[in-house]
Design a protein around this motif. Structure first.
Motif, PDB file in Angstrom:
ATOM      1  N   GLN A  72       0.840  -1.187   0.000  1.00 15.51           N
ATOM      2  CA  GLN A  72       0.000   0.000   0.000  1.00 15.51           C
ATOM      3  C   GLN A  72       0.877   1.238   0.000  1.00 15.51           C
ATOM      4  N   ALA A  73       0.489   2.225  -0.787  1.00 14.98           N
ATOM      5  CA  ALA A  73       1.271   3.459  -0.872  1.00 14.98           C
ATOM      6  C   ALA A  73       1.163   4.229   0.429  1.00 14.98           C
ATOM      7  N   LYS A  74       2.301   4.778   0.834  1.00 17.34           N
ATOM      8  CA  LYS A  74       2.303   5.587   2.051  1.00 17.34           C
ATOM      9  C   LYS A  74       1.907   6.996   1.685  1.00 17.34           C
ATOM     10  N   LYS A  75       1.009   7.596   2.422  1.00 20.88           N
ATOM     11  CA  LYS A  75       0.520   8.931   2.137  1.00 20.88           C
ATOM     12  C   LYS A  75       1.560   9.970   2.517  1.00 20.88           C
ATOM     13  N   GLY A  76       1.956  10.784   1.545  1.00 18.01           N
ATOM     14  CA  GLY A  76       2.845  11.912   1.791  1.00 18.01           C
ATOM     15  C   GLY A  76       4.249  11.549   2.225  1.00 18.01           C
ATOM     16  N   ALA A  77       4.674  10.321   2.054  1.00 21.81           N
ATOM     17  CA  ALA A  77       6.008   9.922   2.514  1.00 21.81           C
ATOM     18  C   ALA A  77       6.941   9.820   1.325  1.00 21.81           C
ATOM     19  N   GLY A  78       7.968  10.613   1.320  1.00 20.78           N
ATOM     20  CA  GLY A  78       9.020  10.496   0.325  1.00 20.78           C
ATOM     21  C   GLY A  78       8.651  10.966  -1.064  1.00 20.78           C
ATOM     22  N   ASN A  79       7.517  11.624  -1.262  1.00 17.06           N
ATOM     23  CA  ASN A  79       7.147  12.013  -2.603  1.00 17.06           C
ATOM     24  C   ASN A  79       7.570  13.424  -2.956  1.00 17.06           C
ATOM     25  N   GLY A  80       8.240  14.104  -2.064  1.00 18.37           N
ATOM     26  CA  GLY A  80       8.737  15.430  -2.354  1.00 18.37           C
ATOM     27  C   GLY A  80       7.686  16.505  -2.253  1.00 18.37           C
ATOM     28  N   THR A  81       6.513  16.185  -1.754  1.00 17.56           N
ATOM     29  CA  THR A  81       5.469  17.191  -1.610  1.00 17.56           C
ATOM     30  C   THR A  81       5.318  17.535  -0.141  1.00 17.56           C
ATOM     31  N   PRO A  82       5.165  18.804   0.186  1.00 19.48           N
ATOM     32  CA  PRO A  82       5.001  19.169   1.589  1.00 19.48           C
ATOM     33  C   PRO A  82       3.674  18.665   2.142  1.00 19.48           C
ATOM     34  N   ALA A  83       3.609  18.533   3.469  1.00 19.41           N
ATOM     35  CA  ALA A  83       2.391  18.020   4.102  1.00 19.41           C
ATOM     36  C   ALA A  83       1.217  18.968   3.899  1.00 19.41           C
ATOM     37  N   SER A 156       7.905  -1.263  -3.175  1.00 23.28           N
ATOM     38  CA  SER A 156       8.959  -1.212  -2.152  1.00 23.28           C
ATOM     39  C   SER A 156       9.122   0.192  -1.576  1.00 23.28           C
ATOM     40  N   GLY A 157       8.357   1.167  -2.064  1.00 23.47           N
ATOM     41  CA  GLY A 157       8.430   2.520  -1.541  1.00 23.47           C
ATOM     42  C   GLY A 157       9.377   3.420  -2.292  1.00 23.47           C
ATOM     43  N   ASP A 158       9.992   2.921  -3.369  1.00 24.53           N
ATOM     44  CA  ASP A 158      10.907   3.734  -4.171  1.00 24.53           C
ATOM     45  C   ASP A 158      10.106   4.539  -5.199  1.00 24.53           C
ATOM     46  N   TRP A 159      10.573   5.745  -5.482  1.00 25.38           N
ATOM     47  CA  TRP A 159       9.904   6.633  -6.427  1.00 25.38           C
ATOM     48  C   TRP A 159      10.685   6.670  -7.731  1.00 25.38           C
ATOM     49  N   SER A 160       9.956   6.693  -8.846  1.00 23.03           N
ATOM     50  CA  SER A 160      10.599   6.800 -10.148  1.00 23.03           C
ATOM     51  C   SER A 160       9.776   7.723 -11.034  1.00 23.03           C
ATOM     52  N   GLU A 161      10.463   8.344 -11.996  1.00 25.45           N
ATOM     53  CA  GLU A 161       9.796   9.253 -12.928  1.00 25.45           C
ATOM     54  C   GLU A 161       9.208   8.467 -14.087  1.00 25.45           C
ATOM     55  N   ARG A 162       8.068   8.957 -14.569  1.00 23.43           N
ATOM     56  CA  ARG A 162       7.441   8.361 -15.735  1.00 23.43           C
ATOM     57  C   ARG A 162       6.932   9.487 -16.611  1.00 23.43           C
ATOM     58  N   SER A 163       7.135   9.370 -17.894  1.00 18.40           N
ATOM     59  CA  SER A 163       6.651  10.376 -18.838  1.00 18.40           C
ATOM     60  C   SER A 163       5.279   9.984 -19.341  1.00 18.40           C
ATOM     61  N   ALA A 164       4.429  10.972 -19.508  1.00 23.40           N
ATOM     62  CA  ALA A 164       3.093  10.753 -20.053  1.00 23.40           C
ATOM     63  C   ALA A 164       2.770  11.940 -20.940  1.00 23.40           C
ATOM     64  N   SER A 165       1.748  11.798 -21.750  1.00 24.22           N
ATOM     65  CA  SER A 165       1.345  12.924 -22.588  1.00 24.22           C
ATOM     66  C   SER A 165      -0.150  12.858 -22.863  1.00 24.22           C
ATOM     67  N   LEU A 166      -0.719  14.015 -23.068  1.00 25.37           N
ATOM     68  CA  LEU A 166      -2.116  14.137 -23.483  1.00 25.37           C
ATOM     69  C   LEU A 166      -2.083  14.580 -24.937  1.00 25.37           C
ATOM     70  N   LYS A 167      -2.690  13.821 -25.827  1.00 25.33           N
ATOM     71  CA  LYS A 167      -2.719  14.153 -27.252  1.00 25.33           C
ATOM     72  C   LYS A 167      -3.975  14.980 -27.546  1.00 25.33           C
ATOM     73  N   LEU A 168      -3.874  15.823 -28.548  1.00 27.85           N
ATOM     74  CA  LEU A 168      -4.994  16.651 -28.966  1.00 27.85           C
ATOM     75  C   LEU A 168      -6.122  15.772 -29.439  1.00 27.85           C
ATOM     76  N   SER A 169      -7.299  16.008 -28.900  1.00 30.37           N
ATOM     77  CA  SER A 169      -8.479  15.206 -29.248  1.00 30.37           C
ATOM     78  C   SER A 169      -9.107  15.773 -30.511  1.00 30.37           C
ATOM     79  N   GLU A 170      -9.324  14.909 -31.509  1.00 30.98           N
ATOM     80  CA  GLU A 170      -9.946  15.319 -32.761  1.00 30.98           C
ATOM     81  C   GLU A 170     -11.458  15.194 -32.601  1.00 30.98           C
ATOM     82  N   GLN A 171     -12.125  16.308 -32.389  1.00 35.79           N
ATOM     83  CA  GLN A 171     -13.591  16.302 -32.225  1.00 35.79           C
ATOM     84  C   GLN A 171     -14.211  17.140 -33.324  1.00 35.79           C
ATOM     85  N   GLU A 172     -15.421  16.781 -33.713  1.00 34.11           N
ATOM     86  CA  GLU A 172     -16.125  17.538 -34.760  1.00 34.11           C
ATOM     87  C   GLU A 172     -16.849  18.726 -34.172  1.00 34.11           C
TER      88      GLU A 172
END
Length: 172
Positions: A72-83, A156-172
């Motif tokens: 289970q993910a620990k809340k606010g632990a080690g993620n670099g975000t202030p409480a 295991s509680g280790d943090w890693s970076e992941r890249s993601a992207s939002l593509k432009l939605s083709e709508q009529e």
């Protein structure tokens, strides 16, 4: 009629069985006795059993190795975000519930992307805004996509970076 036939077969069977009685195979019996007199069976001794030594578990205060709390993910632990982190509105949505619907060029703010969430609301976002539930930060905005860097915590509680992207939605 059946009775005499049954009686004859019973009498014939008893005669045949009496022929299998005491046999006259003295030479075979003597040979068996002679061969088995010097035979000694060799039985291997039983191996010595090692005494059982119980293991004394010394880590009662540590996390159990098969506990589900480990995954289970620990809340606010080690993620670099202030409480006292004040979340931005788009951090309440998963990235798969957010779609890019357009871009704007603003002299004061630079390039701005328009994103639509699952509730139908449209938000203006720029580079360095936070987006998604995995501590995503917008790193670049192009005409056709919004590039995002997320921080993911593994079991295991280790943090890693992941890249993601939002593509432009083709709508009529």
């Amino acid at each position: 009629m059946k009775r005499p036939l049954t009686l004859v077969s019973l009498l014939l069977g008893s005669i045949l069985l009496s022929a299998c009685g005491k046999s006259d195979f003295k030479d075979i019996d003597d040979w068996m006795a002679n061969e088995s007199k010097d035979y000694r069976a060799r039985i291997e001794p039983v191996p010595e059993l090692k005494p059982y030594v119980p293991f004394d578990y010394q880590a009662q205060d540590q996390l159990e190795p098969f506990s589900s709390a480990k995954i289970q993910a620990k809340k606010g632990a080690g993620n670099g975000t202030p409480a006292n982190w004040k979340k931005e509105p788009l951090e309440e949505f998963d990235l798969d519930k957010i779609t890019m619907v357009g871009t704007l060029n603003n002299k004061a703010e630079g390039r701005i992307a328009l994103v639509k969430v699952s509730t139908g609301e449209i938000f203006r976002v720029k580079v360095s805004n936070h987006i998604g539930r995995n501590f995503g930060v917008i790193t670049a905005i192009t005409d056709s996509s919004v590039e995002i860097k997320e921080m993911i915590e593994d079991s295991s509680g280790d943090w890693s970076e992941r890249s993601a992207s939002l593509k432009l939605s083709e709508q009529e």
